[in-house]
Scaffold this active site. Structure first.
Site, PDB file in Angstrom:
ATOM      1  N   LYS A 177       0.762  -1.224   0.093  1.00  0.00           N
ATOM      2  CA  LYS A 177       0.145  -0.109  -0.024  1.00  0.00           C
ATOM      3  C   LYS A 177       0.913   1.287  -0.032  1.00  0.00           C
ATOM      4  CE  LYS A 177      -2.243  -1.183   3.983  1.00  0.00           C
ATOM      5  NZ  LYS A 177      -1.538  -2.420   4.165  1.00  0.00           N
TER       6      LYS A 177
ATOM      7  N   ARG B 291      -9.977   0.828   8.693  1.00  0.00           N
ATOM      8  CA  ARG B 291      -9.495  -0.355   8.785  1.00  0.00           C
ATOM      9  C   ARG B 291     -10.448  -1.100   9.877  1.00  0.00           C
ATOM     10  NH1 ARG B 291      -3.469   0.434   8.640  1.00  0.00           N
ATOM     11  NH2 ARG B 291      -2.549  -1.332   9.114  1.00  0.00           N
TER      12      ARG B 291
ATOM     13  N   ARG C  68      12.147  -6.368   5.396  1.00  0.00           N
ATOM     14  CA  ARG C  68      12.111  -5.135   5.903  1.00  0.00           C
ATOM     15  C   ARG C  68      12.718  -5.013   7.399  1.00  0.00           C
ATOM     16  NH1 ARG C  68       6.656  -1.633   5.448  1.00  0.00           N
ATOM     17  NH2 ARG C  68       6.217  -3.094   7.400  1.00  0.00           N
TER      18      ARG C  68
ATOM     19  N   ARG D 134      11.617  -1.484  11.711  1.00  0.00           N
ATOM     20  CA  ARG D 134      10.268  -0.866  12.340  1.00  0.00           C
ATOM     21  C   ARG D 134       9.936  -1.707  13.635  1.00  0.00           C
ATOM     22  NH1 ARG D 134       5.284   0.231   8.256  1.00  0.00           N
ATOM     23  NH2 ARG D 134       4.073  -1.152   9.736  1.00  0.00           N
TER      24      ARG D 134
ATOM     25  N   ARG E 108      -0.603  -8.627  13.471  1.00  0.00           N
ATOM     26  CA  ARG E 108      -1.195  -7.726  12.092  1.00  0.00           C
ATOM     27  C   ARG E 108      -2.061  -8.450  11.238  1.00  0.00           C
ATOM     28  NH1 ARG E 108       4.422  -5.637  10.989  1.00  0.00           N
ATOM     29  NH2 ARG E 108       3.379  -4.334   9.258  1.00  0.00           N
TER      30      ARG E 108
END
Ligand code: AP5
Length: 189
Positions: free
Chosen positions: A15, A90, A129, A135, A146
């Site tokens: 996204k 969401r 990532r 992160r 998630r």
């Protein structure tokens, strides 16, 4: 080309990556609640202090907090010509709130683009990532949460936007350029 867009899809589906492409293509801002919340955490604001724990665990930040953040951003002058919503709404409550905000602003959502990639490939993208960027929610436990949260709370929005007749479902597998070309095709229609 359409300019009031929502990008929907599971964590890691692309996204944010595709929203950045669309910003330069369409000249309208990306509105990413994830980016705005991370900025609030980094700045130590009240919103950031409230959001931090939820984000680190991979849970959703409470609707009221996120809706206020998104509404304030949508009211900025640069969103008058259009916007690319990335990661908001969401939940069903957020989707209803977005409808109400857009009615107040006299604007309507024109397309909801759903990107799909199988979950194992998504987990691999996020692990990669994690090695590069670190992160705080790209760890195994938070990634699992998630994904579960997406399936339970966000995936039902696909039907919500299908019912509106603005849904386009696209394959998110392939190079960033290939996915961008699919999205561009869907926005030209
Ligand atoms: P948010 O920042 O929105 O995270 P997310 O939905 O988990 O999405 P990601 O940023 O991980 O993935 P993405 O789909 O944007 O993919 P990306 O382009 O980055 O939200 C974080 C947290 O904030 C939430 O968990 C929640 O706590 C809170 N929050 C945010 N919004 C909220 C809301 N509305 N309500 C409540 N809470 C909210 O790509 C991922 C990786 O894949 C990158 O490394 C990228 O380089 C790579 N990649 C991209 N495209 C490709 C491709 N085609 N092929 C291979 N790799 C690719």
């Amino acid at each position: 080309m359409l300019r009031r867009l929502l990008l929907l899809g599971a964590p890691g589906v692309g996204k944010g990556t595709q929203a950045v492409r669309l910003v330069s293509r369409l000249g309208v801002p990306q509105i990413s609640t994830g980016d705005m919340l991370r900025a609030a955490v980094a700045a130590g604001t009240d919103v950031g202090r409230e959001a931090r724990g939820y984000m680190d665990r991979g849970e959703l930040v409470p609707d009221a907090v996120v809706i206020a953040v998104a509404e304030a951003r949508l009211r900025q002058p640069d969103a008058e010509r259009g916007f690319i919503l990335d990661g908001f709404p969401r939940t069903a409550e957020q989707a209803r709130a977005l409808d109400a905000i857009l009615v107040k602003l006299g604007r309507a959502l024109e397309r909801c683009v759903v990107l799909s990639v199988d979950e194992q490939a998504l987990v691999e993208r996020l692990r990669k990532r994690a090695e590069l960027e670190g992160r705080s929610d790209d760890n195994e436990a938070a990634i699992r949460t998630r994904m579960q949260v997406y399936r339970k709370q966000t995936e039902p929005l696909i039907d919500y936007y299908r019912g509106r007749g603005i849904l386009v479902e696209l394959d998110g597998v392939g190079s960033v350029d290939e996915v961008a070309a699919r999205i561009e095709g869907a926005l030209a229609a």
